[in-house]
Design an enzyme around this catalytic site. Structure first.
Site, PDB file in Angstrom:
ATOM      1  N   CYS A  72       0.858  -1.484  -0.170  1.00  0.00           N
ATOM      2  CA  CYS A  72       0.056   0.154  -0.372  1.00  0.00           C
ATOM      3  C   CYS A  72       0.818   1.011  -0.094  1.00  0.00           C
ATOM      4  O   CYS A  72       2.279   1.398  -0.401  1.00  0.00           O
ATOM      5  CB  CYS A  72      -1.136  -0.002   1.390  1.00  0.00           C
ATOM      6  SG  CYS A  72      -0.185  -0.958   2.672  1.00  0.00           S
ATOM      7  N   ARG A 102      -0.507   3.859  -5.802  1.00  0.00           N
ATOM      8  CA  ARG A 102      -0.259   2.419  -4.999  1.00  0.00           C
ATOM      9  C   ARG A 102      -1.332   1.201  -4.448  1.00  0.00           C
ATOM     10  O   ARG A 102      -1.026   0.764  -3.926  1.00  0.00           O
ATOM     11  CB  ARG A 102      -0.183   3.367  -3.964  1.00  0.00           C
ATOM     12  CG  ARG A 102       1.782   3.371  -4.033  1.00  0.00           C
ATOM     13  CD  ARG A 102       1.980   4.407  -2.723  1.00  0.00           C
ATOM     14  NE  ARG A 102       3.328   4.807  -2.901  1.00  0.00           N
ATOM     15  CZ  ARG A 102       4.499   4.161  -3.143  1.00  0.00           C
ATOM     16  NH1 ARG A 102       4.564   2.325  -2.912  1.00  0.00           N
ATOM     17  NH2 ARG A 102       5.797   4.575  -3.597  1.00  0.00           N
ATOM     18  N   PHE A 283      -3.540  -1.607  -1.660  1.00  0.00           N
ATOM     19  CA  PHE A 283      -2.962  -2.507  -2.716  1.00  0.00           C
ATOM     20  C   PHE A 283      -3.246  -4.558  -2.278  1.00  0.00           C
ATOM     21  O   PHE A 283      -2.119  -4.625  -1.666  1.00  0.00           O
ATOM     22  CB  PHE A 283      -2.303  -2.328  -3.525  1.00  0.00           C
ATOM     23  CG  PHE A 283      -2.086  -2.833  -4.780  1.00  0.00           C
ATOM     24  CD1 PHE A 283      -2.937  -4.460  -5.027  1.00  0.00           C
ATOM     25  CD2 PHE A 283      -1.648  -2.631  -6.093  1.00  0.00           C
ATOM     26  CE1 PHE A 283      -2.573  -5.116  -6.912  1.00  0.00           C
ATOM     27  CE2 PHE A 283      -1.881  -3.324  -7.122  1.00  0.00           C
ATOM     28  CZ  PHE A 283      -2.026  -4.090  -7.398  1.00  0.00           C
ATOM     29  N   ASN A 303       2.550  -0.475   5.161  1.00  0.00           N
ATOM     30  CA  ASN A 303       2.787  -0.805   4.258  1.00  0.00           C
ATOM     31  C   ASN A 303       3.880  -2.165   4.140  1.00  0.00           C
ATOM     32  O   ASN A 303       5.114  -1.514   4.146  1.00  0.00           O
ATOM     33  CB  ASN A 303       3.266   0.057   3.622  1.00  0.00           C
ATOM     34  CG  ASN A 303       3.370  -0.408   2.433  1.00  0.00           C
ATOM     35  OD1 ASN A 303       4.083  -1.513   1.164  1.00  0.00           O
ATOM     36  ND2 ASN A 303       4.456   1.279   0.928  1.00  0.00           N
ATOM     37  N   GLY A 304       3.424  -2.884   3.666  1.00  0.00           N
ATOM     38  CA  GLY A 304       4.569  -3.945   3.582  1.00  0.00           C
ATOM     39  C   GLY A 304       4.008  -5.810   3.527  1.00  0.00           C
ATOM     40  O   GLY A 304       2.853  -5.920   3.785  1.00  0.00           O
ATOM     41  N   GLU A 971      17.691 -13.400 -20.397  1.00  0.00           N
ATOM     42  CA  GLU A 971      17.580 -12.155 -19.969  1.00  0.00           C
ATOM     43  C   GLU A 971      19.285 -11.451 -19.978  1.00  0.00           C
ATOM     44  O   GLU A 971      20.285 -11.335 -19.579  1.00  0.00           O
ATOM     45  CB  GLU A 971      18.533 -12.593 -17.985  1.00  0.00           C
ATOM     46  CG  GLU A 971      19.145 -13.390 -17.452  1.00  0.00           C
ATOM     47  CD  GLU A 971      19.204 -13.292 -15.818  1.00  0.00           C
ATOM     48  OE1 GLU A 971      19.714 -12.174 -15.284  1.00  0.00           O
ATOM     49  OE2 GLU A 971      18.510 -14.375 -15.803  1.00  0.00           O
ATOM     50  N   GLN A1037      12.440 -18.146 -11.240  1.00  0.00           N
ATOM     51  CA  GLN A1037      12.927 -19.336 -12.191  1.00  0.00           C
ATOM     52  C   GLN A1037      12.612 -20.288 -11.198  1.00  0.00           C
ATOM     53  O   GLN A1037      12.435 -20.923 -10.506  1.00  0.00           O
ATOM     54  CB  GLN A1037      14.079 -18.621 -13.306  1.00  0.00           C
ATOM     55  CG  GLN A1037      15.502 -18.809 -11.945  1.00  0.00           C
ATOM     56  CD  GLN A1037      16.444 -18.570 -13.000  1.00  0.00           C
ATOM     57  OE1 GLN A1037      16.916 -19.142 -13.636  1.00  0.00           O
ATOM     58  NE2 GLN A1037      17.183 -18.087 -12.162  1.00  0.00           N
ATOM     59  N   LYS A1040      15.152 -22.721  -9.262  1.00  0.00           N
ATOM     60  CA  LYS A1040      16.233 -21.907  -8.339  1.00  0.00           C
ATOM     61  C   LYS A1040      15.073 -20.566  -8.077  1.00  0.00           C
ATOM     62  O   LYS A1040      15.807 -19.270  -7.615  1.00  0.00           O
ATOM     63  CB  LYS A1040      17.525 -21.433  -8.547  1.00  0.00           C
ATOM     64  CG  LYS A1040      17.792 -20.485  -9.722  1.00  0.00           C
ATOM     65  CD  LYS A1040      19.364 -20.214  -9.572  1.00  0.00           C
ATOM     66  CE  LYS A1040      19.960 -19.621 -11.039  1.00  0.00           C
ATOM     67  NZ  LYS A1040      21.505 -18.831 -10.967  1.00  0.00           N
ATOM     68  N   GLN A1046      23.514 -16.442 -12.392  1.00  0.00           N
ATOM     69  CA  GLN A1046      25.185 -15.866 -12.806  1.00  0.00           C
ATOM     70  C   GLN A1046      25.371 -16.675 -13.660  1.00  0.00           C
ATOM     71  O   GLN A1046      25.249 -17.658 -14.299  1.00  0.00           O
ATOM     72  CB  GLN A1046      25.864 -16.606 -11.034  1.00  0.00           C
ATOM     73  CG  GLN A1046      27.253 -16.097 -11.026  1.00  0.00           C
ATOM     74  CD  GLN A1046      28.522 -15.888 -10.396  1.00  0.00           C
ATOM     75  OE1 GLN A1046      27.678 -16.866  -9.083  1.00  0.00           O
ATOM     76  NE2 GLN A1046      29.337 -16.564 -10.283  1.00  0.00           N
TER      77      GLN A1046
END
Length: 1590
Positions: A72, A102, A283, A303-304, A971, A1037, A1040, A1046
């Site tokens: 939020c 938000r 949210f 918020n979190g 990527e 992904q 992992k 890497q």
């Protein structure tokens, strides 16, 4: 009087959103902005009352917790002078409205996920009402006001209930007031659950202030308990007290922030006055409106996300029996339990905080001990407020952290404050004005007065990681972090109290055992009996002993799930680690490990309401939970701990009785005073009559039994076990309650390995590192510790003490009996083994170990490497050979052989145990839709160029374009030569442009239709994004999940380095988190960015299956994603840690089914296309995924096999023998594949799908998609008959059978609506067309987000990133929204006078951005924050100038951009691979972590920089070279010219002197550049310049 057994919180449910989502009107917000511009000690024993009347213990339930996730925007406004005004309230409502983006809406596009405000009680307004109703005037602090939600069908009953409980507590009910509301503005969904809202007024003679607040708390608990006990479901579920207080009041609901003030008519009344207001916009990932879930809560707005919630709930339940304080007069047990799984994480945190505050603790102390700062490795704390470390260390012994990204705003009515989590993962800006008003907000610009009010703003700042600020309106003071924490830490003698706490080293343990303790043959027997396999010993234990790190492997996990395997498994193999995605970020243990800790405590935890030395007396601090034998021995011998060691064995197959007895013995030991229990399966020789209880089963059972008995905090648990040799084993033991683990058999295995003659020989030949017996054990423990950090970081947890008991796992294959015995609250959705069946598993292994009189080596099970006769691998050499033959010959008969091999395989995944039953007659295949339409739904996985070779990458792309499907760039970026169709192919299928490929055709395209945006942002430029048909955000992904990627340096060839804007030969790391996705609203912002730059491309989000993924996917749909991809745990081709491959992520089938069903139930299914990607190899797999709900189908490993992969499983070594996954030229030359091979495979699958559909009587995939009811279980695995796949065969709860997949797939992308740049493009279009020059002036407000991306995209589409020769100059004033200047290109120059939020310059590829404070600002620019967090993330070019401070993670993953800034927060220059940054002010911690390219210049007059730099890679030196000085000077000159920086001018005026105050940071790759050394060679300088230019 009995009080509430649990404070009522409405159960969580589903919520929805609509295509496009709700957005605030830019014009209306502009109008409002312009309108605004015009004007005592305690031991750990249960209290007496609790002992006599024990509170019920409620264990947390993970399934319930995961049904609701949120984030939020929050903030507050407060008058330090305590002036009550209506303007404070109206400004808060305006600020909340300006953070509409938000939040989110339900599927009706109108019902908000929640918004509200907390203020002082508006006595002026309420006393007008009182007078009108003949009531006496009500005095502040003497009357309590309850804001209550009442079920509309039982209003009178609920009011009577509330009055009865108030009167019973001695209160007089003054009256009731119906809160005036306008129901017409409530959304359709929210209106269904809209309560009747009234205010209740009560008073109690002689009770005022804090005492009245506490009495009101008791009344509320009593009301809630009565509602739950009413026997009426409607009352129990819908009676809710927002708050009842004599100081504060909360107005909230399932509303959009813009209409809170329209719904509650009080808030528009000029008589509504307050000296402060907290506001909150929510949210939620779910969509079923529940009014109580809106915030603020009773004490705070959050918020979190609390990642450790289940553990926090269980530990809170455990501590309840010890809570005792005289203010409660012995009634503590009546308040319990405080927390419950049915409440949100925010509500539970609020409940515990409220209880502690009502118990007399200062609100700021409560907040800081619940969500503590990271106090280790903190130079600033050590220098300026060292006493804070004692405060945090003391409270660690009593209260585990509520860990996770969090911005908390809070108030008790007298003090208002804000606090940020230890990682600084939420934005929090604050400013103070000359009239003593304090403002805190998730964003700046929410009042639109940055220019008009500039002269009055005397301080601008941001909350740093772990920081707090506090406004005391009663005393008129404002304190920032150092002052607040210093006062708290100095208030009590924490250092003195800590003298009773020991560190393990204080007990003088011995060192590592230096020789083996068991005969070799016996050791092999024990290894066999405890489930060790040859690969476990050789590839895991011995590898870690030799190298000190967890081994890596590749190609994913393609063996049967533990429950489906024919062989017995260790119990830990039935658990999958959960991980962070979207709603919270993983942490980077490699580069940001300074905020992490493996410290654990053993011993009793006392009464935290009576802080003192006794509460922590005798505790022992462990640096790590991994113990060696001598350390365990000193703990067992410690008199203060009074340790009790309990053997863990069972006889006669009766596992259940043995576990029950173990729990009883543990309970008796704790009651007898044992503060440490050691559960041990240690033996020196195998006893065939006594079988070891699985250690995890034993630990979990004792842990939960002690919780149930109210004894858990009285004693710690240590597992002394043979069944812990991997990081996963240690993690599950800690996660289910163990404070320590002594892996005695694994340590013995290390010793035996080192002493073995073969090992000695290999070391002598240099084939193995030469380590001693002691060193190999140290390496093994080091690897376990590193692995534990990685595992807890994957779920976003910083402290192992918070992970302890948090049960962050999902079980696959364990039945209810096992779960309820040892793993209460864990999710196990497919049933499985009973206790008896689990006993058979253990006995089978034990008998195998005992039966062998002479074991020379332990058995190889083949869990990692595919070998004939061992564990079956889905990707096996035989499969690869059959597929190669089929695709190269192109013969249907050959594909049929391959299909038969795949279809008749041993069951390895859940769908192998299912079959179709449509109840339809077969039809002719000609009636089924053609293969070409089916193949349009096919995609390939995101395999990056770099991980695989150029040949493989391009062959797959060409093939997918031929069949009408889509390939994925991965990527690593993409060469621009691939963006145009081929026109130079000769008759032999060869092209000069693609000379290394065969079998080409004119018109072929090697362009990847899907362009991936991963956390490393490698190769992500504006041109790259504009060339996408779809842009995929890779959140996680399958190989992992929760970790970064890497690319080893040996794979970074010059070509790969060019594409990734990096240096050849230098390893490239993708951070575990996207640094612009720390929450669901952050993901919404990135989706907004991508839709903004390329309005024609759909945006997809790649997730990985785990429990709760449906809830996450609902949030993603509401965030305006167009496609959601669900990958399975078995995915991935690149290098991954073994524990990640084997133990993380869930089955694709579960993920797809859960996502589909949740989206349908929430009314969101039509918003998104759902794609399945996880081990698909055949048409049958496609059909299964279709029935489970998938619209599209991704092929990963099998596509590589079709291209030529022979399953050598050496992808991570760069030694692929056929050049599929290698960058070595000589190996790439062996690449055998052609586009036709891959296209043939896709065509074979398409035709197989047609034939199977004909047999099922289905004419199109549209008919099949989502028909879970057409699936049924066809068989059971060999080890259990209780596998329950009903979840996969049951339709969504609303019974919807939708058949509109094709419509979803062709729907247009979501759009962001009208944007500021739409108007500006009209003014710039002529200059863009002619490559001329134009200057545009405009204002900007905080809802103008991603500014510059659209203009940048339009230029990049025509000219690429760097080839536009004109100039578009945009001069802005105001407060820029998030992602200001994102993805701009060369020739686009943006100047801002005002301030900016997070993500400035994100992904910029060229051009320039400058930010300066408004003229007339009274503050010094260099001391104030005017830009947010994560600026220049993933930038690949351009320049940024900031005349002020920026936040955390400045220039993270910057490739080539240059910047000048006047101060930065923590983690600046992290993972930087190129470019240059000049910092003219102070810097936070952990500077330049992982920086492998580029330069940093830092002004360091006070010589504090060195302690703040991460020196793992970079070096520090003065600026002494001619080129280095010239570079610094030129950048500061341009900074002054662009921003008018006063301090920059001072440096230039005294440059020869000031240059000595600068320190240069550089990595090894820059060591030979002229800026670093005068000895740089010309050729390398020229090469460096060439790379920069590119």
């Amino acid at each position: 009087m009995a009080l509430s057994s649990q404070a009522h919180q409405a159960p969580t449910g589903a919520r929805g959103a609509s295509r496009g989502g709700h957005r605030a009107s830019r014009s209306s917000l502009r109008g409002s902005h312009r309108a605004q511009a015009s004007r005592q000690n305690g031991q750990a024993t249960p209290n007496a009352a609790a002992a006599a009347n024990p509170a019920p213990v409620e264990v947390g339930c993970m399934d319930t917790i995961l049904s609701e996730r949120d984030a939020c925007g929050v903030g507050f406004i407060a008058s330090l002078e305590g002036k009550r005004t209506h303007k404070t309230v109206s400004d808060a409502l305006r600020a909340c409205g300006c953070m509409e983006h938000r939040g989110a809406c339900s599927a009706d596009n109108d019902s908000g996920d929640g918004a509200g405000i907390m203020t002082q009680i508006p006595w002026k307004l309420l006393n007008v009402w009182a007078a009108e109703n003949g009531l006496a005037e009500m005095a502040d602090g003497e009357v309590g006001v309850g804001m209550i939600f009442l079920p509309k069908d039982h209003v009178d009953k609920c009011k009577a209930l509330a009055e009865e409980k108030a009167i019973a507590e001695g209160f007089e009910v003054v009256g009731w007031r119906a809160v005036p509301v306008d129901e017409s503005i409530v959304g359709q969904y929210a209106k269904v659950t809209l309560p009747h809202i009234e205010q209740m007024f009560v008073k109690k003679a002689g009770v005022t202030g804090a005492d009245l607040e506490r009495e009101l708390f008791v009344v509320r608990k009593s009301m809630e308990q009565a509602a739950l006990a009413s026997g009426n479901d409607s009352i129990a579920e819908n009676f809710y007290v927002c708050n009842i207080s004599c100081k504060t009041i909360v107005y909230k609901g399932m509303l959009r922030s813009a209409v809170v003030g329209e719904f509650y008519l009080d808030l528009k009344n000029e008589d509504y006055e307050s000296a402060f207001s907290i506001y909150h916009r929510r949210f939620s990932t779910n969509t079923n409106p529940k009014w109580p879930l809106a915030q603020p809560m009773r004490m705070l707005g959050h918020n979190g996300e609390i990642n450790t919630l289940l553990g926090n709930l269980n530990w809170t339940a455990s501590k309840q029996a010890t809570f005792s304080d005289e203010v409660w007069e012995g009634r503590e047990s009546e308040m319990m339990p405080l927390c419950t799984s049915s409440a949100s994480d925010s509500a539970n945190l609020d409940r515990l905080a409220e209880f502690l505050i009502k118990s007399g603790r200062p609100i700021e102390e409560v907040i800081m001990l619940l969500v503590p700062e990271a106090y280790r490795n903190h130079p600033e704390m050590t220098e300026e407020y060292p006493e804070a470390a004692d405060f945090y260390e003391y409270w660690e012994g009593l209260q585990e952290g509520w860990d996770g990204p969090a911005l908390l705003v809070f108030s008790d009515g007298d003090k208002i404050g804000a606090h940020l989590d230890r990682n600084g993962l939420r934005p929090a800006r604050f400013w103070r004005t000359s009239d003593n008003m304090i403002y805190v907000a998730s964003e700046v610009g929410v009042l639109g007065d940055v220019i008009t009010n500039a002269k009055n703003i005397v301080r601008k700042g941001r909350l740093g990681p772990g920081h707090i600020l506090l406004a005391d309106i009663e005393n008129g003071t404002f304190k920032e972090h150092k002052e607040v924490i210093s006062e708290l830490a100095s208030a009590k003698p924490y250092r003195e109290w800590l003298d009773t706490v020991r560190k393990l080293k204080d007990l003088n343990p011995g060192k590592y055992v230096e020789t083996s303790q068991i005969e070799t043959e016996t050791c092999l027997q024990l290894q066999t009996a405890h489930g060790y396999g040859q690969e476990d010993v050789q590839l895991i234990i011995e590898s870690m002993a030799a190298n000190g790190i967890e081994p890596t492997f590749c190609m994913g996990d393609d063996v049967p799930l533990a429950a489906l395997s024919d062989r017995p498994q260790m119990i830990s193999d039935y658990f999958k680690q959960r991980f962070a995605q979207v709603t919270n970020p993983p942490i980077d243990p490699l580069r940001e490990g300074l905020v992490m800790s493996l410290e654990m405590r053993v011993g009793a935890k006392g009464n935290m309401l009576a802080a003192g030395a006794e509460a922590v007396n005798g505790q022992v601090i462990l640096n790590s939970p991994v113990l060696i034998e001598p350390e365990l021995e000193v703990l067992q011998a410690d008199s203060e701990l009074n340790t009790k060691t309990l053997p863990t064995f069972f006889k006669g197959g009766d596992l259940k009785s043995a576990v029950d007895k173990l729990c009883t013995d543990a309970e008796e030991a704790v009651k007898a005073g044992a503060k440490l229990l050691v559960l041990s399966d240690r033996m020196t020789e195998l006893n065939s009559d006594e079988v070891a209880i699985p250690s995890l089963l034993a630990v979990g059972a004792v842990h939960h039994h002690l919780i149930a008995q109210g004894l858990r905090t009285q004693s710690s648990i240590v597992a002394d076990t043979a069944q812990a040799f991997s990081t996963h084993h240690c993690a599950v033991l800690v996660g289910y309650g163990a404070s320590g683990v002594c892996p005695w058999l694994a340590l013995e295995t290390c010793r035996q390995w080192r002493e073995a003659p073969r090992t000695v020989t290999l070391m002598q030949r240099g084939k193995l590192p030469d380590v001693t017996v002691v060193e190999c054990q140290h390496n093994f423990r080091k690897a376990l510790n590193k692995g534990l950090l990685k595992i807890i970081s994957k779920i976003g947890i910083s402290l192992l003490s918070s992970y302890h008991g948090a049960q962050i796992f999902e079980a696959y294959g364990l039945g209810p009996e096992v779960i309820n015995t040892s793993f209460k609250g864990s999710v196990s959705r497919v049933g499985g083994l009973s206790m008896d069946e689990l006993a058979k598993e253990s006995m089978s292994l034990w008998e195998k170990g005992a039966a062998a009189d002479s074991i020379k080596k332990i058995e190889n099970y083949g869990a990692l490497n595919s070998r004939p006769g061992l564990d079956y691998h889905g990707n096996n050499p035989e499969m690869a050979k059959l597929l190669h033959k089929a695709v190269r010959e192109g013969e249907d008969d050959l594909y049929s052989v391959f299909k038969e091999h795949v279809d008749n395989r041993q069951g390895i995944v859940l769908r192998d145990f299912m079959e179709f039953d449509t109840g339809r007659e077969a039809i002719a295949v000609e009636e089924v839709e053609p293969a070409i339409k089916i193949m349009e739904r096919f995609c390939t996985g995101g395999m990056s160029l770099g991980a695989i070779s150029r040949e493989t990458h391009e062959v797959i792309a060409i093939a997918m374009n031929r069949i009408g499907g889509m390939s994925n760039s991965g990527e690593g970026g993409e060469d621009i030569v691939r963006f145009n169709p081929m026109q130079d192919v000769d008759g032999d299928g060869n092209s000069p442009t693609f000379s290394y490929l065969k079998g080409l055709k004119n018109g072929d395209s090697a362009r990847s239709a899907i362009k991936q945006v991963a956390s490393g942002r490698f190769g992500v430029t504006p041109q790259f994004l504009m060339e996408a048909s779809q842009i995929e955000i890779k959140v996680a992904q399958g190989a992992k999940p929760g970790e970064g990627g890497q690319l080893p340096g040996k794979k970074v060839s010059p070509y790969i380095a060019k594409l990734r804007r990096s240096k050849p030969g230098v390893p490239l790391i993708s951070p575990p988190p996207h640094h612009d996705i720390y929450s669901i609203e952050d993901l919404a912002q990135l989706i907004h960015d991508l839709h903004h730059i390329n309005r024609q491309a759909k945006v997809s989000v790649k997730l990985v299956a785990e429990v709760g993924i449906g809830t996450v996917a609902s949030g993603v749909a509401k965030a305006n994603a167009d496609v959601i991809q669900i990958s399975g745990h078995d995915g991935g081709t690149g290098a991954s840690p073994v524990s990640s491959i084997k133990h993380c992520g869930g089955p694709t089938e579960m993920g797809v089914a859960e996502t589909h069903k949740t989206l349908v139930e929430n009314g969101l299914r039509e918003r998104v296309t759902l794609r399945a990607d996880g081990g698909l190899r055949s048409g049958r797999d496609v059909l299964m995924m279709a029935a489970l709900g998938a619209d599209e189908y991704g092929f990963g490993t099998v596509a590589m096999v079709a291209a030529g992969c022979i399953m050598a499983r050496v992808c991570h070594t760069n030694n692929c023998p056929v050049g599929v996954a290698s960058q070595r030229e000589e190996l790439r030359a062996r690449f055998p594949g052609t586009p036709e091979h891959v296209a043939n495979f896709m065509l074979f699958v398409g035709e197989e799908v047609r034939q199977e559909m004909a047999a099922l009587g289905v004419r199109s995939l549209d008919e099949l998609i989502g028909r879970l009811d057409w699936l049924k279980t066809k068989k059971q695995p060999t080890k259990t008959q209780a596998l329950d796949l009903s979840y996969l065969t049951t339709l969504p709860s609303n019974g919807d059978i939708e058949q509109r997949s094709s419509e979803r797939r062709v729907s247009i992308p979501h759009d962001n609506g009208p944007m500021l740049e739409d108007e500006l493009l009209k003014q710039a279009q002529s200059a863009i067309d002619s490559q001329g020059e134009v200057t545009i002036d405009s204002d900007i407000i905080n809802i103008d987000r991603s500014f510059g991306a659209f203009l940048g995209g339009q230029i990049a589409k025509r000219y690429g990133d760097r080839d536009f020769k004109g100039a578009v100059n945009v001069n802005l004033t105001g407060s820029a929204g998030q992602a200001f200047g994102a993805m701009i290109v060369e020739g686009l120059n943006i100047s801002l006078v005002g301030e900016a939020n997070d993500y400035v310059g994100k992904g910029m590829g060229g051009g320039s951005i400058s930010i300066a404070p408004p003229p007339g600002s009274p503050f010094e620019a260099g001391e104030q924050s005017i830009a947010g967090n994560t600026c220049l993330y993933g930038a690949t070019g351009g320049k940024l100038f900031v005349n002020g401070r920026a936040g955390e993670r400045f220039a993270v993953r910057n490739s080539l951009a240059e910047a000048v800034v006047e101060g930065v927060g923590d983690h600046a220059l992290e993972y930087m691979t190129g470019g240059c940054v000049v910092c003219l002010g102070s810097a936070g911690r952990n500077i330049a972590a992982g920086m492998t390219g580029g330069l940093g210049y830092f002004y360091d007059k006070d010589n504090k920089l060195a302690a703040r730099v991460n020196g793992e890679i970079v070096k520090l030196q003065t600026v002494h070279t001619k080129a280095g000085k010239a570079k610094l000077r030129s950048m500061v000159e341009e900074h002054v010219q662009r921003t008018g920086s006063a301090f920059g001018q001072t440096i230039l005026d005294n440059f020869d002197t000031e240059v000595e105050n600068f320190i240069m940071l550089y990595p090894p790759s820059e060591a030979n550049t002229p800026e670093v050394t005068d000895d740089a060679v010309t050729e390398e300088v020229e090469e460096s310049v060439t790379v920069q230019a590119k």
